[in-house]
Design a protein around this motif. Sequence first.
Motif, PDB file in Angstrom:
ATOM      1  N   THR A   1       0.662  -1.197  -0.070  1.00  0.00           N
ATOM      2  CA  THR A   1      -0.044   0.019  -0.101  1.00  0.00           C
ATOM      3  C   THR A   1       0.828   1.278  -0.003  1.00  0.00           C
ATOM      4  O   THR A   1       0.595   2.263  -0.698  1.00  0.00           O
ATOM      5  CB  THR A   1      -0.927   0.066   1.138  1.00  0.00           C
ATOM      6  N   VAL A   2       1.901   1.133   1.005  1.00  0.00           N
ATOM      7  CA  VAL A   2       2.713   2.558   1.001  1.00  0.00           C
ATOM      8  C   VAL A   2       3.326   2.807  -0.395  1.00  0.00           C
ATOM      9  O   VAL A   2       3.641   3.969  -0.890  1.00  0.00           O
ATOM     10  CB  VAL A   2       3.835   2.128   2.144  1.00  0.00           C
ATOM     11  N   ALA A   3       3.660   1.845  -1.048  1.00  0.00           N
ATOM     12  CA  ALA A   3       4.353   1.905  -2.475  1.00  0.00           C
ATOM     13  C   ALA A   3       3.420   2.566  -3.429  1.00  0.00           C
ATOM     14  O   ALA A   3       3.932   2.908  -4.480  1.00  0.00           O
ATOM     15  CB  ALA A   3       4.896   0.613  -3.056  1.00  0.00           C
ATOM     16  N   HIS A   4       2.191   2.729  -3.234  1.00  0.00           N
ATOM     17  CA  HIS A   4       1.321   3.829  -4.062  1.00  0.00           C
ATOM     18  C   HIS A   4       1.413   4.932  -3.914  1.00  0.00           C
ATOM     19  O   HIS A   4       0.754   5.867  -4.537  1.00  0.00           O
ATOM     20  CB  HIS A   4      -0.008   3.207  -4.040  1.00  0.00           C
ATOM     21  N   TYR A   5       2.138   5.457  -2.764  1.00  0.00           N
ATOM     22  CA  TYR A   5       1.869   6.976  -2.170  1.00  0.00           C
ATOM     23  C   TYR A   5       3.179   7.817  -2.377  1.00  0.00           C
ATOM     24  O   TYR A   5       4.385   7.113  -2.240  1.00  0.00           O
ATOM     25  CB  TYR A   5       1.394   7.070  -0.900  1.00  0.00           C
ATOM     26  N   ASP A   6       3.202   9.001  -2.386  1.00  0.00           N
ATOM     27  CA  ASP A   6       4.334   9.755  -2.516  1.00  0.00           C
ATOM     28  C   ASP A   6       4.704  10.438  -1.040  1.00  0.00           C
ATOM     29  O   ASP A   6       5.809  10.990  -0.950  1.00  0.00           O
ATOM     30  CB  ASP A   6       4.316  11.290  -3.189  1.00  0.00           C
ATOM     31  N   GLN A   7       3.830  10.390  -0.200  1.00  0.00           N
ATOM     32  CA  GLN A   7       4.089  10.963   0.872  1.00  0.00           C
ATOM     33  C   GLN A   7       3.106  10.311   2.183  1.00  0.00           C
ATOM     34  O   GLN A   7       1.950   9.853   1.850  1.00  0.00           O
ATOM     35  CB  GLN A   7       3.744  12.539   1.024  1.00  0.00           C
ATOM     36  N   TYR A   8       3.763  10.434   3.402  1.00  0.00           N
ATOM     37  CA  TYR A   8       2.880  10.219   4.488  1.00  0.00           C
ATOM     38  C   TYR A   8       2.204  11.508   5.343  1.00  0.00           C
ATOM     39  O   TYR A   8       2.978  12.383   5.329  1.00  0.00           O
ATOM     40  CB  TYR A   8       3.562   9.462   5.726  1.00  0.00           C
ATOM     41  N   HIS A   9       1.127  11.297   5.704  1.00  0.00           N
ATOM     42  CA  HIS A   9       0.397  12.400   6.404  1.00  0.00           C
ATOM     43  C   HIS A   9       0.676  11.803   7.773  1.00  0.00           C
ATOM     44  O   HIS A   9       0.055  10.798   8.338  1.00  0.00           O
ATOM     45  CB  HIS A   9      -1.180  12.627   6.255  1.00  0.00           C
ATOM     46  N   VAL A  10       1.589  12.644   8.396  1.00  0.00           N
ATOM     47  CA  VAL A  10       1.991  12.104   9.833  1.00  0.00           C
ATOM     48  C   VAL A  10       1.038  12.783  11.000  1.00  0.00           C
ATOM     49  O   VAL A  10       0.802  13.741  11.215  1.00  0.00           O
ATOM     50  CB  VAL A  10       3.447  12.346  10.138  1.00  0.00           C
ATOM     51  N   MET A  11       0.396  11.649  11.637  1.00  0.00           N
ATOM     52  CA  MET A  11      -0.733  12.074  12.311  1.00  0.00           C
ATOM     53  C   MET A  11      -0.527  11.769  13.867  1.00  0.00           C
ATOM     54  O   MET A  11       0.257  10.788  14.339  1.00  0.00           O
ATOM     55  CB  MET A  11      -1.961  11.168  12.027  1.00  0.00           C
ATOM     56  N   ARG A  12      -1.048  12.625  14.786  1.00  0.00           N
ATOM     57  CA  ARG A  12      -1.124  12.401  16.290  1.00  0.00           C
ATOM     58  C   ARG A  12      -2.302  12.918  16.661  1.00  0.00           C
ATOM     59  O   ARG A  12      -2.641  14.116  16.581  1.00  0.00           O
ATOM     60  CB  ARG A  12       0.167  12.834  16.718  1.00  0.00           C
TER      61      ARG A  12
END
Length: 363
Positions: A338-349
């Motif tokens: 799944t990760v390999a389909h995206y350009d970025q993470y939205h880093v959440m807390r």
Amino acid sequence: MARRALTIETPALLLHLDVVERNLERMAQRARRLGVALRPHAKTHKCPELGRRQLAHGAIGLTVATLAEAEAFVRAGFTDLTWALPIDPTHLPHARRLARRATLRVVTDDLDTARALAGSGLHVWLKVDCGYHRAGVDPESPYAMEVARELGREDGLTFDGLLSHSGHAYHTRTQAEAAAVAEQERLALSRFTQRLRTAGITVRGASAGSTPALSAATDLTGVTEARPGNYVFYDRTQVLIGCCEPDDVGVSVLATVVSHQPGGDHLVIDAGALALSKDTGPDHLDLPISFGAVRGHPSLTVASVSQEHGVVRGPPSSLEQFRVGDRMEIVPNHSCLTVAHYDQYHVMRDGRELDRWRIERGR
Ligand SMILES: Cc1ncc(COP(=O)(O)O)c(C=O)c1O
């Protein structure tokens, strides 16, 4: 400035930082308790920010799956990488170029390639089949001994030792079954190490690993390092095979409902095959086909996907609360894909976006 999750355009990949930090800490502690070094597989996250956190937790280096990943991590300042796909001679020039900028450890299970590696100056692992039956020499075979002898001559290369991957730990149903796979891997590596040492060949290390095997192992005597990758995020597969709890999953796909007909037996979200991957999860468990779970709604699943559409099915009583424009989080079957389909993470807390981290998915 923290942004509200609601403003994120979907489909989007969310990284739940508290969960990820807990996963990193737990695996680091586990490795210490088992007396092995960690060389986490970075193909799961493809992200220097996460690689740095793994080193901060004591990892001795990273593992990568492609030379493109190796390039990205070397560019980001990482100095010790194992490329865990067997090298073939056509990739030697590129590997040697990279090795001028960092310690690059390559892997082979092939006699001709072992000969071609002589004079390369590279570090080389001998890949051993520990029961997964994908790549690797059969450690009981005369051929395994022949390849080891060639590498053990250390003619212009450094023989790092033996490397295996217990991918068959994914075909288990319980921690006890995964522990048996870990023990099979440990025995394959330690017995072969012994045979080689008896034959006068120096074996510097034994590198084992998969997330389910390492999570269940109780004794790793004879193993010097482990290469789990998936543990940073886990996923629906790891939950279903008993490797982790649902709350341990550190990534999800934020999706929006884009179609829901009155009284319909399904709804459509904007997360299809290119947002989730087409991995169907652990087939051996004979569960209904699903491309992901809907977080917080256990009766709903992503029952089918086309390129950008995901079809969510479940009881009408669970579906009827959702309107077009509503959002849901999908727990992926296989976080690495799944990760390999995206350009970025939205880093959440705490439901807020703290940052965006780039995913190095170049090929
Ligand atoms: C050679 C090798 N080593 C290590 C790993 C990491 O295993 P996991 O994804 O279970 O953490 C993989 C994963 O596919 C692999 O192929």
